[in-house]
Design a protein around this motif. Structure first.
Motif, PDB file in Angstrom:
ATOM      1  N   GLN A  93       0.811  -1.215   0.000  1.00 52.66           N
ATOM      2  CA  GLN A  93       0.000   0.000   0.000  1.00 52.66           C
ATOM      3  C   GLN A  93       0.846   1.268   0.000  1.00 52.66           C
TER       4      GLN A  93
ATOM      5  N   ASP B 135      -9.403  11.287   1.570  1.00 56.51           N
ATOM      6  CA  ASP B 135      -9.504   9.828   1.515  1.00 56.51           C
ATOM      7  C   ASP B 135      -9.153   9.204   0.158  1.00 56.51           C
ATOM      8  N   ILE B 136      -9.836   9.638  -0.893  1.00 50.97           N
ATOM      9  CA  ILE B 136      -9.615   8.941  -2.168  1.00 50.97           C
ATOM     10  C   ILE B 136      -9.883   9.906  -3.328  1.00 50.97           C
TER      11      ILE B 136
ATOM     12  N   GLN C 167      -2.365   0.146  -5.965  1.00 49.16           N
ATOM     13  CA  GLN C 167      -2.951   0.519  -4.678  1.00 49.16           C
ATOM     14  C   GLN C 167      -2.945   2.036  -4.477  1.00 49.16           C
ATOM     15  N   GLY C 168      -2.566   2.785  -5.450  1.00 53.60           N
ATOM     16  CA  GLY C 168      -2.654   4.236  -5.377  1.00 53.60           C
ATOM     17  C   GLY C 168      -1.439   4.879  -4.746  1.00 53.60           C
TER      18      GLY C 168
ATOM     19  N   ASP D  11      -3.312  13.327   8.026  1.00 55.32           N
ATOM     20  CA  ASP D  11      -4.546  13.137   7.267  1.00 55.32           C
ATOM     21  C   ASP D  11      -4.143  13.020   5.801  1.00 55.32           C
ATOM     22  N   GLY D  12      -4.709  12.049   5.169  1.00 56.03           N
ATOM     23  CA  GLY D  12      -4.217  11.805   3.823  1.00 56.03           C
ATOM     24  C   GLY D  12      -5.294  11.414   2.843  1.00 56.03           C
ATOM     25  N   VAL D  13      -4.845  11.227   1.616  1.00 53.89           N
ATOM     26  CA  VAL D  13      -5.726  10.836   0.528  1.00 53.89           C
ATOM     27  C   VAL D  13      -4.928   9.900  -0.384  1.00 53.89           C
ATOM     28  N   VAL D  14      -5.637   8.937  -0.903  1.00 55.65           N
ATOM     29  CA  VAL D  14      -4.995   8.033  -1.862  1.00 55.65           C
ATOM     30  C   VAL D  14      -5.377   8.496  -3.260  1.00 55.65           C
TER      31      VAL D  14
ATOM     32  N   ASN E 162       0.039   7.712  -2.150  1.00 60.12           N
ATOM     33  CA  ASN E 162      -0.414   8.327  -0.895  1.00 60.12           C
ATOM     34  C   ASN E 162       0.058   9.774  -0.821  1.00 60.12           C
ATOM     35  N   ALA E 163      -0.915  10.666  -0.554  1.00 60.35           N
ATOM     36  CA  ALA E 163      -0.589  12.077  -0.312  1.00 60.35           C
ATOM     37  C   ALA E 163      -1.137  12.410   1.072  1.00 60.35           C
ATOM     38  N   TYR E 164      -0.326  13.049   1.891  1.00 61.57           N
ATOM     39  CA  TYR E 164      -0.819  13.329   3.240  1.00 61.57           C
ATOM     40  C   TYR E 164      -0.213  14.612   3.793  1.00 61.57           C
TER      41      TYR E 164
ATOM     42  N   SER F 287      -9.274   3.762   0.387  1.00 61.89           N
ATOM     43  CA  SER F 287      -9.055   5.146   0.801  1.00 61.89           C
ATOM     44  C   SER F 287      -7.908   5.208   1.800  1.00 61.89           C
ATOM     45  N   PHE F 288      -7.482   6.444   2.099  1.00 57.88           N
ATOM     46  CA  PHE F 288      -6.344   6.611   2.999  1.00 57.88           C
ATOM     47  C   PHE F 288      -6.691   6.113   4.406  1.00 57.88           C
TER      48      PHE F 288
ATOM     49  N   TYR G 199      -5.443   7.677  -7.016  1.00 59.45           N
ATOM     50  CA  TYR G 199      -5.342   6.587  -7.987  1.00 59.45           C
ATOM     51  C   TYR G 199      -5.090   7.200  -9.367  1.00 59.45           C
TER      52      TYR G 199
END
Lengths: 166, 967
Positions: free
Chosen positions: A14, B152-153, B207-208, B220-223, B210-212, A110-111, B225
């Motif tokens: 991930q 989140d996404i 799986q995308g 706090d983050g967001v994936v 990750n940015a946070y 989602s994160f 894609y």
């Protein structure tokens, strides 16, 4: 019990294996710790293990955890087998207690989902370490010593006889 | 009804009248937007703006323009100014969605709208209404919570730019932003909001990425894609196999690499039926047809994912896009020897459809194609007893779309009677009381056998006076039979038999007369090639039906593998080929004519090789009659004309002279690969074992090689090396030349001795002063070195060279004369040092008479008196010569006997020659004619003392006493 590092594999998959996110994964665990488990009677201990494993299975009931799910089912089956040697069938492997309502499941992928699953896996691995430590206090495992000597099941049966005699 | 409509129009116009502004004399239609509602659609990052216009105006279908202003954070920061044109419809809420690059939650957005009637019917009403009050869409910056937006996404296409914002809890918190663990700088939008832009995002993993945002220990983050751009489906087409189900296929393009839970969705929409089907697969989809209801279809294929939508369409008549298919296998019926009937069933089986079917039939050798529009076909002209393969495919005849798949089946036709006749031949060998006849036949080829040959029937019928027929059979796997016959001719018939019948019998007449004629025919040699052996024969009478050539493939073997080949009556030559033919094997051929009565008669006998080989033998060579120009070679060998190698044709004799010489006319020049040239004699008689070689060079060495040769080359060589004898006159010459040579040698030795004697007498070697006996006397006086004049210390005044000036060499002011280089005597003049160098006493000529003294008695010395040859010098020098002669010779002559004569050496150093015109040193007298001093000499002491007194220039002659001082 072969040690499987599911946490490391998940974090790598991930993209969570960075120092910041690593800390976030290693939060506090909701599952019983060694100190709690070691004081439990064997049957209760095994039931706790079974229930906890089933609870983890429920939380990780997603396709991405398919292999881990099978692994957990194997552990649960083994524990139930031991319990059935001690207790009558229905009571041997009770369903996991629905003592707490599961929080709303975040969107898969989602994160927050990644972090939550990371925490669950980390908690599971800590719990299984605690279980291993308790079992070590029970005597040699069948794989480590001569099988003719006392197995875990023999220990449990011996303790049941003591309980009944007592 | 019309009345009602009129009343309604009047009513509406009346209402319009009340909703107009009146400005002076003009009236305008103004309908400001009302009920403005602004909301955020986070998944699309879209600010959803909805508004209405007063209800009763809708019915007018007015065309209106709405100007929409959007501000970010403050009313001074306009981010959008949009003119939205629409025609008002009843009961419709007007709506427009503004897509924002920055997540809408990051900060507040303000929206205001104004309107204008843009209708041709009311041109005077093109006036903007007043702006609506700004409506705010509140951001999260004042929520007091730590957030990242989008949350989140989220999804993005490759190479696009993505904007994030982080909102802190309080003002000026230190927020860090990481994209795939890469720290990034942001742009402060407000005290709590920071914007971050990631440009040209790339796919990292399914799986995308990750940015946070990180604020202290909170994350706090967001994936994100990242997927490839969804491509438009290509090659979209539909077809049916049965007119019940339509199968549409397409190429979806490259994988977008989005995760499994975010797939690309494909759906089919049919416009006529307004039906839609969601496709399960990404490259094909099934559609149920209603064949009797609809023939024409207009499909749109829609591909979509979270980021993009694509669509493509196709329009077709389903009856023209049918690919038929077979129901089950084709059946083959009524199979006999040459015919078979095929049947098949194909769908769709609607009556209005006609098919065209293609049939291909193959046997082992060829394929034949047929076409039919029926569902059955009878194949004819098939080869009996042959495996056939047949395959059929069909298409719609009225409109070709695609062929069906091939439907194949194999079958074998039944047997038929053998066609054609056997190819037969015979060998007749005389035996006691008759002939042994061997009959051979070649098996029928498959296309003539028409079945499995069970056996062969052989019928022998006598052609003599007593008719007699003998019939017998031979096995199917045999190809010959043998029979002994008597003297009378026989007619032999051979036929092949299978389960369906017998072939036409092949007939041959066997007679002993044929073999008798063999002895009378001479065997000819023929040349072969790698391809085979060429044979030719003379055409025979018109009654000849054909010609036959027979031979054995293995002539040296007991089972010779008898072969024959038939040729038509018009053929008189052929190349006989066989895989069994080998090099170095002699094959014997007999050529027969075959009469119309099937009676063979021998025409010719031939023998030859495909390729001859060299003989495997080696002659042993000896030499006889060796003379100076000829010899005789003899050899022995075991070379014979064996059929295993080639036709033995004779011998080659190679002559290799040690010293190259030309080949004569009897020989042939041969140049080998190593450029060695030899002369070759050819001996054509294989029985000749001797050869006389002539025209050799006397006293020369030759190497001779004798080799037996065939058409395949030479055998191993017998080699001999011979040296020819001396020429016959040589002895005579030797008897004369040798004594003469000896005499000459003795004469030379004698002369040499005489010269030595003369030299010793006249020109003894110059004694070494150090070894002189005089030195022994000096020992008593003291220092021996004082007694010897060192030549380098003495510089003569001047020496004039009378002749041989060319041999002097200058060295500074002095001239060195090398005495031994002078081959002719020279006169030397010692010049007195005076003002006039050419005075009468100027020159003193030295000649090496010193040592002549001893020889003077013999008189030989007088011969050494030489006359200068230089004409120029001789003019002046004659007098000097006489004087010097007088001065010079006199003391010798005047020296009394017994008086001690003191010997003085004269320096060999000479001053510069007067002849050197270029060298005019002032210290030297000029001209100096006599400056050369040829030879070191000894002079009497008295003479030395008679030289000019001191004060004059020193001279080169000094007494031994004077030599104690340096010159």
């Amino acid at each position: 019990m072969a040690k499987k590092d599911f946490l490391k594999a998940f974090m790598t998959d991930q993209g969570l294996n960075s120092p910041h996110l690593n800390e976030t994964c290693t939060g506090s665990s909701d599952f019983p710790v060694t100190e709690t488990l070691k004081d439990l009677p064997p049957v209760t201990f095994l039931q706790t293990v079974s229930q906890t494993v089933r609870l983890i299975e429920q939380k990780l009931n997603e396709p991405v955890f398919k292999r881990m799910h099978i692994y957990l089912q194997g552990i649960d089956n083994n524990v139930c087998c031991m319990l059935q040697a001690l207790l009558p069938a229905p009571a041997a492997c009770p369903a996991p207690a629905s003592r707490r309502t599961l929080s709303p499941t975040p969107t898969v992928g989602s994160f927050s989902w990644k972090l939550e699953r990371c925490k669950i896996i980390q908690s599971y691995q800590r719990f299984m370490e605690a279980v291993g430590k308790v079992l070590e206090t029970w005597g040699a495992s069948p794989g480590q010593r001569n099988r003719k000597r006392r197995s875990l099941l023999n220990v449990l049966l011996g303790q049941r006889r003591k309980v009944r005699a007592g | 009804m019309a009345l009602f409509l009129n009343l309604q129009t009047v009513f509406l116009l009346a209402l319009m009248h009340f909703s107009t502004y009146r400005t002076g004399s003009s009236e305008y239609l103004v309908y400001p937007p009302e009920s403005i509602n602004v909301s955020i659609r986070s998944d699309e990052q879209c600010l959803d703006i909805q508004w209405t216009v007063h209800l009763h105006n809708y019915t007018l279908n007015l065309k209106m323009i709405f100007q929409i202003d959007i501000y970010r954070s403050t009313l001074s920061n306009t981010v959008e100014n949009k003119n939205y044109t629409t025609t008002l419809k009843s009961n419709e809420t007007l709506q427009w969605c503004w897509h924002s690059v920055l997540p809408l939650e990051c900060t507040s957005h303000f929206v205001r709208i104004r309107s204008m009637v843009d209708d041709e019917r009311f041109p005077e009403s093109r006036i903007w209404s007043s702006w609506s009050p700004p409506v705010v869409s509140k951001g999260q910056e004042s929520s007091g919570e730590f957030h990242i937006f989008p949350n989140d996404i989220m999804y993005a296409e490759e190479d696009s730019s993505v904007t994030f914002c982080c909102i802190s809890r309080t003002d000026n918190d230190k927020i860090e932003f990481f994209y795939e663990d890469r720290y990034m700088q942001g742009i402060k939008l407000s005290s709590r909001t920071t914007m971050f832009e990631v440009k040209n995002v790339a796919f990292v993993r399914r799986q995308g990425s990750n940015a946070y945002c990180k604020l202290d220990s909170s994350i706090d983050g967001v994936v994100l894609y990242v997927g490839g751009v969804l491509e438009e489906p290509k090659d979209f087409s539909c077809q049916t196999r049965d007119l019940e189900t339509l199968n549409c296929t397409w190429h979806p393009g490259r994988d977008t690499l989005l995760p499994e839970h975010l797939p690309n969705n494909y759906s089919l929409f049919e416009w006529f039926s307004q039906k839609k089907v969601n496709c399960v697969h990404r490259n094909w989809c099934a559609w149920q047809l209603a064949p009797d209801m609809q023939d024409t279809y207009n499909f749109t294929l829609m591909a979509e994912n979270k980021l993009r939508k694509r669509r493509t369409s196709t329009f077709f008549n389903v009856n023209q896009q049918v690919q038929p298919k077979f129901v089950g296998e084709i059946s083959i019926e009524n199979v006999d020897a040459t015919e078979a009937t095929l049947r098949w069933q194909i769908i769709p089986n609607q009556k209005n459809l006609t098919f065209l079917c293609q049939i291909e039939v193959y046997d082992n050798e060829k394929g034949i194609e047929y076409n039919t529009s029926n569902s059955e076909f009878t194949l004819s002209g098939l080869q009996p007893y042959t495996a056939h393969s047949v395959r059929v495919r069909c298409c719609i005849a009225s409109h070709f779309w695609k062929w069906s798949e091939w439907n194949s089946k194999n079958f074998t036709t039944k047997e038929d009677t053998p066609s054609g006749a056997l190819n037969i031949w015979r060998i007749v060998e005389p035996v006691s009381g008759g002939y042994n006849v061997k009959i051979f036949w070649k098996p029928l080829p498959t296309f003539q056998a028409n079945g499995k040959i069970l056996n062969y029937s052989i019928a022998m019928e006598t052609l003599g006076k007593v008719p007699k027929v003998d019939i017998f059979f031979s096995d199917s796997d045999s190809n010959s039979t043998e029979k002994i016959i008597d003297e009378q001719p026989y007619q032999i018939s051979v036929a092949a038999i299978n389960s369906a019948g017998s072939s036409i019998p092949s007939v041959i007449v066997v007679s002993g007369n044929t073999e008798k004629s063999i002895q009378n025919i001479k065997e000819d040699r023929v040349n072969g090639t790698r391809d085979g052996i060429y044979l030719s024969w003379k055409p025979d009478s018109e009654e000849t039906e054909s010609y036959v050539v027979d031979w054995c493939n293995y002539p040296w073997d007991a089972i010779c593998d008898f072969q024959w080949q038939k040729f038509g009556s018009n053929i008189t030559s052929a190349i006989i080929r066989s895989a069994a033919f080998q090099s170095g094997v002699r094959y014997n051929f007999k050529i027969y004519g075959l009469s119309t009565k099937h009676e063979p008669y021998l025409l010719a006998k031939k023998t030859g090789y495909t390729q001859e080989l060299a003989l495997d033998c080696k002659p042993e060579v000896t030499v006889d009659n060796l003379a100076s120009t000829s010899l005789t070679l003899n050899w022995k060998d075991n070379c014979t004309d064996e059929p295993q190698y080639g036709f033995f044709k004779g011998y080659h004799i190679y002559k290799k002279p040690e010293v190259e010489e030309p080949c004569d006319s009897e020989t042939e020049k041969q140049v080998f690969s190593d450029n060695i040239v030899v002369c070759m004699y050819t001996v054509s008689d294989t029985k000749q074992k001797t050869f006389n070689v002539k025209k050799l060079q006397p006293n020369s060495t030759y190497s001779f090689e004798v080799k037996a040769f065939t058409g395949g080359g030479d055998s191993l060589a017998g080699i001999i090396k011979v040296t020819t004898g001396t020429h016959e006159n040589t002895n005579l010459m030797m008897t004369i030349i040798l004594p003469m040579a000896l005499f000459s040698l003795l004469l030379i030795i004698g002369l040499n001795l005489k010269i030595q004697w003369v030299k010793e007498k006249c020109f003894p070697d110059i004694p070494d002063p150090y070894k002189s006996s005089v030195l022994s006397l000096m020992k008593f006086k003291g220092n021996i070195h004082q007694a010897i004049l060192n030549t380098s210390d003495c510089i003569p005044d001047a020496i004039e060279v009378v002749n041989k000036p060319e041999i002097s060499k200058t060295q500074g002011l002095r001239t060195i004369l090398v005495g031994n280089e002078i081959t002719t005597p020279a006169y030397l003049y010692l010049l007195p040092v005076g003002k006039d160098a050419l005075d009468s006493q100027a020159c003193i000529c030295f000649e090496n008479f010193t040592y002549c003294q001893a020889a003077s008695d013999s008189g030989s010395c007088s011969q050494n008196q030489m006359i200068p040859t230089d004409q120029m010098m001789s003019v002046e020098s004659s007098e000097h010569l006489l004087k010097v002669d007088k001065d010079y010779i006199r003391p010798f002559g005047n020296t009394p006997a017994g008086e001690e004569v003191s010997l003085n050496y004269v320096s060999q150093l000479a001053p510069t020659m007067s002849g050197d015109k270029g060298n005019s040193s002032p210290n030297l007298p000029e001209p100096a004619h006599c400056s050369e001093y040829k030879m070191q000499m000894v002079i009497p002491a008295g003479l030395a003392l008679s030289f000019p007194p001191e004060g004059d220039r020193p001279i080169s002659v000094a007494s031994l006493d004077q030599l104690e001082k340096p010159c």
